[in-house]
Write a protein that holds these residues in place. Structure first.
Motif, short mmCIF file in Angstrom:
data_model
loop_
_atom_site.label_atom_id
_atom_site.label_comp_id
_atom_site.label_asym_id
_atom_site.label_seq_id
_atom_site.Cartn_x
_atom_site.Cartn_y
_atom_site.Cartn_z
N ALA A 75 -13.13 -18.76 12.73
CA ALA A 75 -12.00 -19.07 12.05
C ALA A 75 -10.70 -18.91 12.91
O ALA A 75 -10.76 -17.76 13.43
CB ALA A 75 -12.08 -17.99 10.84
N PRO A 76 -9.62 -19.30 12.35
CA PRO A 76 -9.51 -20.30 11.34
C PRO A 76 -10.13 -21.64 11.87
O PRO A 76 -9.97 -22.64 11.08
CB PRO A 76 -7.92 -20.43 11.22
CG PRO A 76 -7.42 -20.05 12.80
CD PRO A 76 -8.35 -18.93 13.17
N ILE A 77 -10.39 -21.94 13.39
CA ILE A 77 -10.99 -23.00 13.67
C ILE A 77 -12.38 -22.59 13.73
O ILE A 77 -12.77 -21.82 14.66
CB ILE A 77 -10.30 -23.35 14.73
CG1 ILE A 77 -8.71 -23.82 14.59
CG2 ILE A 77 -10.80 -24.84 15.46
CD1 ILE A 77 -8.56 -24.75 13.58
N THR A 78 -13.41 -23.57 13.60
CA THR A 78 -14.91 -23.29 13.88
C THR A 78 -15.17 -23.65 15.15
O THR A 78 -14.16 -24.32 15.62
CB THR A 78 -15.84 -23.83 12.74
OG1 THR A 78 -15.50 -25.27 12.67
CG2 THR A 78 -15.41 -23.76 11.30
N LEU A 79 -16.45 -23.34 15.70
CA LEU A 79 -16.79 -23.69 16.87
C LEU A 79 -17.12 -25.20 17.21
O LEU A 79 -16.52 -25.65 17.91
CB LEU A 79 -18.24 -23.07 17.23
CG LEU A 79 -18.07 -21.52 17.74
CD1 LEU A 79 -17.14 -20.59 16.86
CD2 LEU A 79 -19.38 -20.89 18.10
N GLY A 80 -17.64 -25.88 15.79
CA GLY A 80 -17.56 -27.14 15.91
C GLY A 80 -16.40 -27.91 15.89
O GLY A 80 -16.39 -29.00 16.65
#
Length: 266
Positions: A75-80
């Motif tokens: 979070a806030p950006i996922t690994l994917g």
């Protein structure tokens, strides 16, 4: 640096990312990679170090980046989401991301020139697990480059980060969680694990990381954990209270711990 920042643009604030990227460039420079190398990165996360590795080995090289976490983690950006953005960037063709991948089950068809473990060892739930990794690395790697926070701090301003890390590590001893600190490893322990696995140490270096934001982040998180601790033995509670006092009573600005780099060959 600008082309690397463009690769990571999805991840967030440019100021934070620029600072983090500066440190990763310094780490990878210490690794002394050559163009055309085939690199395996263990614990790649959102790819902050991955893009620097890809840039270092160039179009003739290749980076295989693995992480045990699922694509949905982060979070806030996922690994994917981060991996998808990087894959569409100018460096995307050099990198293969593999998530939900246990290195001990990872099938390496040929030896890698270099295997990199950068700031991922504190996620390991036991010394034995890290030892198992080292033993397998001996079979698939010509060289290993290892980087982690250096708990042997030199500046008084780094004290708060040191005690914050210890509070987080103590918390994991009593509460099962997925926090980013499961164990603390001193650089001497890492050297011993590498040597036991049959590696020969070729380089040791300290890389300044005091300017990073991580120290402040860890202090904030550890203060949150202080309110989450279960009831523990009085002696342990006294230790936690002492660490909390030393962490929060620091008058100097909070500096992050430095990073240590250890390189070895098989």
């Amino acid at each position: 640096m600008e082309h690397l920042l463009n690769c990571m643009k999805i991840i967030g604030d440019d100021t934070i990312q620029r600072t983090q990227l500066t440190h990763r460039l310094e780490l990878v420079n210490a690794f002394q990679l050559d163009k055309g190398m085939k690199v395996l990165e263990i614990g790649c996360g959102q790819g902050d170090t991955t893009i620097v590795l890809a840039d270092a080995v160039g179009p003739a090289g290749h980076v295989v980046a693995i992480d045990i976490a699922p694509k949905e983690y982060g979070a806030p950006i996922t690994l994917g989401e981060a991996a998808e953005a990087i894959s569409k960037s100018s460096l995307g063709q050099i990198i293969d991301f593999h998530y939900e991948t246990d290195f001990l089950q990872f099938d390496a068809e040929e030896k890698f020139d270099v295997v990199v473990l950068s700031h991922c060892s504190w996620y390991f739930q036991s010394t034995g697990l890290l030892e198992s990794y080292m033993q397998k690395l001996k079979q698939i790697a010509h060289r290993i480059c290892f980087a982690e926070w250096d708990i042997d701090y030199k500046h008084f301003g780094q004290r708060a980060h040191f005690y914050a890390a210890n509070i987080s590590a103590l918390y994991t001893a009593y509460v099962e969680n997925e926090g980013n600190i499961q164990n603390l490893f001193h650089k001497k322990q890492i050297k011993e694990l590498l040597q036991t696995a049959g590696f020969t140490i070729t380089k040791e270096q300290t890389v300044d990381a005091s300017y990073l934001q991580d120290g402040g982040w860890e202090v904030d998180y550890s203060n949150y954990l202080l309110g989450e601790f279960p009831q523990v033995q009085p002696k342990i509670q006294s230790l936690i209270n002492s660490y909390a006092y030393l962490m929060n009573e620091q008058q100097e600005n909070i500096l992050s711990l430095n990073s240590f780099v250890i390189c070895a060959h098989s």
